[in-house]
Structure formats: structure tokens, C-alpha cells
Scaffold this motif. Structure first.
Motif, PDB file in Angstrom:
ATOM      1  N   ARG A 322       0.846  -1.200   0.000  1.00 34.14           N
ATOM      2  CA  ARG A 322       0.000   0.000   0.000  1.00 34.14           C
ATOM      3  C   ARG A 322       0.878   1.245   0.000  1.00 34.14           C
ATOM      4  NH1 ARG A 322      -3.953   0.958   4.943  1.00 34.14           N
ATOM      5  NH2 ARG A 322      -2.065   1.460   6.090  1.00 34.14           N
ATOM      6  N   ASP A 325      -0.076   5.763   3.637  1.00 35.21           N
ATOM      7  CA  ASP A 325      -1.431   6.168   4.051  1.00 35.21           C
ATOM      8  C   ASP A 325      -1.307   7.139   5.226  1.00 35.21           C
ATOM      9  OD1 ASP A 325      -4.148   6.342   4.448  1.00 35.21           O
ATOM     10  OD2 ASP A 325      -4.294   4.456   5.557  1.00 35.21           O
ATOM     11  N   LYS A 330      -2.728   8.202  11.399  1.00 30.11           N
ATOM     12  CA  LYS A 330      -1.291   8.050  11.108  1.00 30.11           C
ATOM     13  C   LYS A 330      -0.748   9.351  10.522  1.00 30.11           C
ATOM     14  CE  LYS A 330      -2.810   3.633   9.110  1.00 30.11           C
ATOM     15  NZ  LYS A 330      -4.063   4.051   8.457  1.00 30.11           N
ATOM     16  N   GLU A 411     -12.291   1.928   1.086  1.00 33.68           N
ATOM     17  CA  GLU A 411     -12.434   2.237   2.515  1.00 33.68           C
ATOM     18  C   GLU A 411     -13.488   3.311   2.733  1.00 33.68           C
ATOM     19  OE1 GLU A 411      -8.351   1.953   4.593  1.00 33.68           O
ATOM     20  OE2 GLU A 411      -7.956   3.077   2.753  1.00 33.68           O
ATOM     21  N   ASP A 435     -11.547   1.315   8.112  1.00 31.92           N
ATOM     22  CA  ASP A 435     -11.993   2.646   7.714  1.00 31.92           C
ATOM     23  C   ASP A 435     -13.382   2.612   7.091  1.00 31.92           C
ATOM     24  OD1 ASP A 435     -10.129   4.680   8.462  1.00 31.92           O
ATOM     25  OD2 ASP A 435      -8.672   3.688   7.171  1.00 31.92           O
ATOM     26  N   ARG A 445     -12.702   5.806  14.565  1.00 30.42           N
ATOM     27  CA  ARG A 445     -12.203   4.498  15.004  1.00 30.42           C
ATOM     28  C   ARG A 445     -11.251   4.592  16.184  1.00 30.42           C
ATOM     29  NH1 ARG A 445      -8.262   2.683   9.971  1.00 30.42           N
ATOM     30  NH2 ARG A 445      -7.114   1.457  11.492  1.00 30.42           N
TER      31      ARG A 445
HETATM   32 MG    MG Z   1      -7.479   2.231   6.378  1.00 30.57          MG
END
Ligand code: MG
Ligand code: PEP
Length: 561
Positions: A322, A325, A330, A411, A435, A445
Motif C-alpha cells: 500500500r 497512508d 497516522k 475504505e 476505515d 475508530r
Molecule cells: Mg485504512
């Protein structure tokens, strides 16, 4: 028999007698010190230093994820700001005991006010303060009891120092009244495979010696169970144990339908463990780890070396990487605006990469180089893709770098609802249920107060998964699941019934999911998916599928010799 609820960590079930963790040391008296300020300062510093050294020693003994947590605690203990706060109170005439107690309490209140992830660090501070106080008073630090027989440990919250060194022959399961799914107790319980239910507020009323069943997959603690319940729990624990020791066959349903079982990884060093647990490849490699501790993006060369290490561990196997992100849970200083009011709805994932395209291009360059140097089947995907236009942007760009398989993470409800058009451009879709649930249910979350909404069993989430699954079937493109949902064995079967063609999860979950899939045919998985979709809410879906599963015949004889 009575039942109380919390948040289950992992899928295990255990039974045994309750032993409660001793209550915390009482707060010291706020009476002026009779010692010189210098003496008090030295006492406080020596005690803090000794506690930090002890935490460091425990860190080295524990290793793995626990080591990082304990090292972070040792650093907090010696935080200069905290030290200044302690000194300031001593200068005002306080004893070392009171100064430590009050300064740590102030810091704790600040963290709690921030809430979320930082709020859940509050228990860590309490633990450090208790250890320093115990040291100052010359009494043993509060810790895990040792009754001399296996037991279920019930505590307010466990300190990382305690969780890390738990004797797993004695502690059958953990139940805490405080803490949420992202507390350190939860993180370490997950990493060590400890059966745990956290945030079970009513567990405060459990007495020592009470027999309980701790069921992590249901998030329940049943006290004074009857013999039939005990028998069922023992059977489930035995089946789980058998699954953990079963041969590492590729993922498949009882009728032979292949469902690849892949690993979610955060760093190349974790590859060996995934392989040893039978991962057939990697379904989600989170590249954030490379970036999180840096104030700027790592160089192409640093990235290439890291990707190459990962790909080398999976020759001939699929590895889905990926793109970075960044944002929301993050954040990265060089990519995200720290002043966004709603970072989860802000410039995150592919949106932030697009705003700093040079970083995305560097990452693709490093991946293309690593791909050329290794034998793995590299797939790349973009996070947080919302529109068809974004899909086309990313997949075109990836192909420009010679990367032959480019897909997107689904997501956001928008991309799930238009999955057929997304898949017209993307080679595959991978559903991030963490997500997707957050955005479908409008529940952060990271926030314990709305954790009840963050449940991928919700039929609204499942309907979106079905949309993507159907689009995958129509277009003939693979649809993977890489959120936590794939690690729930019962839900994994439902997800396959909704059209998932591969499942990716924390390696520790592979055995349970492999076993669950082997018990159901595709036809049964589809019927269970219908049952889940017909429910009104997450709890209803979970219960209805569990009941429907219990009434299905066992395929075990077909899958074991
Ligand atoms: Mg995610
Ligand atoms: C997800 O959102 O489900 C996912 C797998 O990505 P992350 O948890 O890293 O956001």
C-alpha cells in the motif's frame, strides 16, 4: 449465571477462577516535608531512575511489541517536563512522594482530556507513578498476583510492564474494567495471543474465586456458568488449539474453492513469522512504518532496500504494497496539516500523496526497482480512494512506472457504491473494513466513546462489501479484505459469501480463519451472508450467523484425515 460485556481481543475462549489484581497504593498525604529540598529531589530522582532502569530491564526480557511499549514507558518516566513538575512541587515544600503523585496525576489529566489514543496512555502513567511511589515507600510495586494455580486475572487495567511478562501457564485470560481496543493491554494481549476482554466495566463486581468463561470473540464474561456452558467452552478452546496445530494448507472452503490467506505486515522483519504461520503472501504491507519516525520522507534507496527485503521473503507469491497512508490516525508532519478540524475527513491517504506527488513518485520508483530485483508478484494499491477519477489517476501512474498490477483500497462508501466503475480501471480492490466501518457508521475508530459503532458486522457495512464483491464477480477482478474483519473466523466466512476472493490479516489469526473456511462450502458461505445482510444491526447479524452456522452440518470429516 450472569453475563457482562466488554471488548474482546482476539478470538480465544478460556475458563477458570477469578483472581483480582491488588488495588493501587493509596495516595500519599500532602503534608509538608521535614527533609531538605535537595534531599527530597535526590530521593525522587533516584526512585524515578530506578523505575526507568527496571522498565528497561523488563523491556529487554520481553522482546517484540512489548519491548517497544516498555521502552516508551521508561522514557516517559524520565521525561524532563515531568521531572521539572516534580522539582517545582518539592521547591514548594512537598515531600518526594506527594510531588511524584501530584505531578503524574496532572500529566494524566492532560492526556485524558486529549482522549483517544493518548487518553488510553493514562493507565501507563498511573503504573509508572505507582512504581515510583512503591520505591519511595520501600514496599513492593503492585503487580500480578501469584495464587499458585491457573486463574483469570481481573484488573482495572494492566500496566504494560505486567502484561509483557505475564506467565501464560498461570494466567488463562485477562479481564479489565478500563481501557479500550487500542489500550496497551489490548495491543499486547493481541500480540501475545492472550484471551482478553477489556473495558468490561461491570467486572469490578467479580469476586475472587468466582468461576468464569471469558469469550473474546463474543466480548463476554460469563460468571458461574452451568456445566453445559463449561463443556462448550472447553470444546471451542480444544478446537482452537487443534486449528493452531493443523497443517499449514492453503486457504480453501470445504468444497475446494480457493481463498488465499494473506498476511497484514508493518515491517519486513515480520515476514518470517507470517511465512511460518502459512501466509500465502502479503495482502497489506503498511509502508507507514518507514516514514513514521522521520521528519522527512526516506530516500528512494532506503525505501528500495526495505521493499526488497520484504519481496525477497515471498518468491513467486503475491505481495500487495500500500502506498503511504498518511493522515488521521497516522499523521506525518511533512504530508499532513496538523490543523485540520476533522483529519479523518481531510487531506489523507491518496489525497495527501497527490498533493505531494514527488513523494508518491519516489515510492513507486523504489517499488519498481525492488520488483525488478526480486521474484515476488508485486501488486501496488492506493489508500483511501474515493472516486473513479482518483482510481484512474493512481493506476495510470503506477503503470507509468512499469508496475503491472495496480489497485485501490475500498475504505470509503463512495468507492464501494461505484465499485464496478472503480474496477473498470483498477486491477483489483482491497476492502479496508476498519476505515469502511468508520466512514459508514460515522464513528471515529480511535474514539473509545463510540467504539460500539465500529463493528464491521453491521449490515450497512456488509451491504457495501457485497456491492464490491458483486462488482468483482461481474468484472472478473479479485476482491480482497484486509481490515480487522478478515481476522474474525465467523465473519471471514460471511465476507467470502459476499464475494471476497482473498483474506488478509494479522498472522496470528491465520490458523483460526483457515479452520473456519475449511468447514463451509461456498454455497453455505453465501447463505450465511444472506443471513447477516438480513439483520438490523451488528449484534443481530453476529448472533443470527452464529446460530445459522451451528445448525449446519460439519464438513470436518472431508477436510481432516
Ligand atoms: Mg485504512
Ligand atoms: C483499514 O482501514 O481497514 C485498513 C486495512 O487500513 P488501516 O487499518 O491501516 O487504516
Amino acid at each position: 449465571m450472569s453475563e457482562l460485556r466488554g471488548v474482546g481481543i482476539g478470538r480465544g475462549v478460556a475458563q477458570g477462577p477469578v483472581v483480582r489484581m491488588a488495588e493501587a497504593l493509596p495516595a500519599p498525604e500532602n503534608t509538608p516535608s521535614t527533609r531538605e529540598a535537595d534531599t527530597e529531589r535526590t530521593r525522587a530522582r533516584d526512585a524515578v531512575a530506578a523505575v526507568a532502569a527496571d522498565l528497561q530491564k523488563r523491556a529487554e526480557a520481553a522482546g517484540g511489541a512489548a519491548q517497544e511499549v516498555l521502552e516508551a514507558q521508561a522514557m516517559i518516566a524520565e521525561d524532563p517536563t515531568l521531572q521539572d513538575e516534580v522539582d517545582a512541587r518539592i521547591d514548594d515544600g512537598a515531600s518526594a512522594e506527594w510531588a511524584v503523585h501530584d505531578a503524574f496525576a496532572g500529566f494524566r489529566a492532560t492526556l485524558e482530556a486529549v482522549g483517544g489514543y493518548l487518553g488510553e496512555r493514562a493507565a501507563d502513567l498511573d503504573d509508572i507513578a505507582q512504581r515510583v511511589l512503591a520505591r519511595l515507600q520501600g514496599v513492593p510495586a503492585p503487580g500480578v498476583p501469584d495464587p499458585g494455580h491457573p486463574f483469570i486475572l481481573v484488573a482495572r487495567d494492566l500496566a504494560p510492564a505486567d502484561t509483557a511478562l505475564l506467565n501464560l501457564d498461570q494466567v488463562l485470560a485477562l479481564v479489565t474494567t478500563d481501557g479500550g481496543p487500542t489500550s496497551h493491554t489490548a495491543i499486547l494481549a493481541r500480540a501475545k495471543g492472550i484471551v482478553a476482554v477489556v473495558g468490561a466495566v461491570d467486572a469490578a463486581g467479580l469476586d475472587d474465586g468466582t468461576m468464569v468463561i471469558v469469550d473474546a470473540s463474543a466480548g463476554t464474561v460469563v460468571s458461574d456458568p452451568d456445566s453445559a456452558q463449561l463443556e462448550r467452552a472447553a470444546q471451542r478452546a480444544a478446537a482452537r488449539d487443534a486449528a493452531a496445530h493443523a497443517p499449514l494448507t492453503p486457504g480453501a472452503l470445504a468444497d475446494g474453492t480457493e481463498i488465499s490467506l494473506l498476511a497484514n505486515l508493518g515491517k519486513p522483519a515480520d515476514a518470517a513469522d507470517a511465512v511460518s504461520r502459512g501466509a500465502e503472501g502479503v495482502g497489506l504491507f503498511r509502508t507507514e512504518f518507514l516514514f513514521l519516525s522521520s521528519s522527512q520522507a526516506p530516500t528512494v534507496e532506503e525505501q528500495r532496500a526495505s521493499y526488497q527485503e520484504l519481496l525477497s521473503a515471498f518468491p513467486g507469491k503475491k505481495v500487495v504494497v500500500r502506498m503511504l497512508d498518511a493522515g488521521a490516525d497516522k499523521p506525518l508532519a511533512f504530508l499532513n496539516d496538523a490543523h485540520e478540524e476533522n483529519p479523518a475527513l481531510g487531506l489523507r491517504g491518496l489525497r495527501s500523496l497527490r498533493a505531494s506527488e514527488d513523494i508518491l513518485r519516489e515510492q513507486l520508483t523504489a517499488l519498481a526497482e525492488a520488483d525488478a530485483a526480486t521474484q515476488a508478484d508485486l501488486w501496488v494499491m492506493a489508500p483511501m480512494v474515493t472516486t473513479v477519477e482518483e482510481t484512474k489517476y493512481f493506476t495510470d501512474l503506477a503503470r507509468e512506472f512499469g508496475l503491472k498490477t495496480a489497485g485501490v483500497m475500498v475504505e470509503v462508501p463512495a468507492s464501494a457504491l461505484l465499485a464496478d466503475r472503480v474496477l473498470a480501471h483498477a486491477d483489483f480492490a482491497s476492502i479496508g473494513t476498519n476505515d469502511l466501518t468508520q466512514y459508514t457508521m460515522a464513528a471515529d475508530r480511535m474514539l473509545g466513546s463510540v467504539a460500539g459503532f465500529q463493528d464491521p458486522w453491521h449490515p450497512a457495512v456488509l451491504r457495501l462489501v457485497a456491492e464490491v464483491g458483486a462488482a468483482g464477480a461481474r468484472t472478473g477482478k479479485p476482491v480482497g479484505i484486509c481490515g480487522e474483519a478478515a481476522a474474525d473466523p465467523l465473519l471471514a466466512v460471511v465476507l467470502v459469501g459476499l464475494g471476497a476472493t482473498s483474506l488478509s490479516m494479522a498472522p496470528a489469526a491465520l490458523a483460526d480463519v483457515r479452520h473456519a473456511l475449511s468447514e463451509r462450502s461456498l454455497d453455505e458461505a453465501q447463505r450465511l451472508a444472506e443471513v447477516a445482510l438480513a439483520a438490523d444491526d451488528a449484534a443481530g447479524a453476529r448472533k443470527a450467523v452464529a446460530e445459522a452456522t451451528a445448525s449446519l452440518p460439519s464438513h470436518q470429516k472431508e477436510t481432516t484425515s
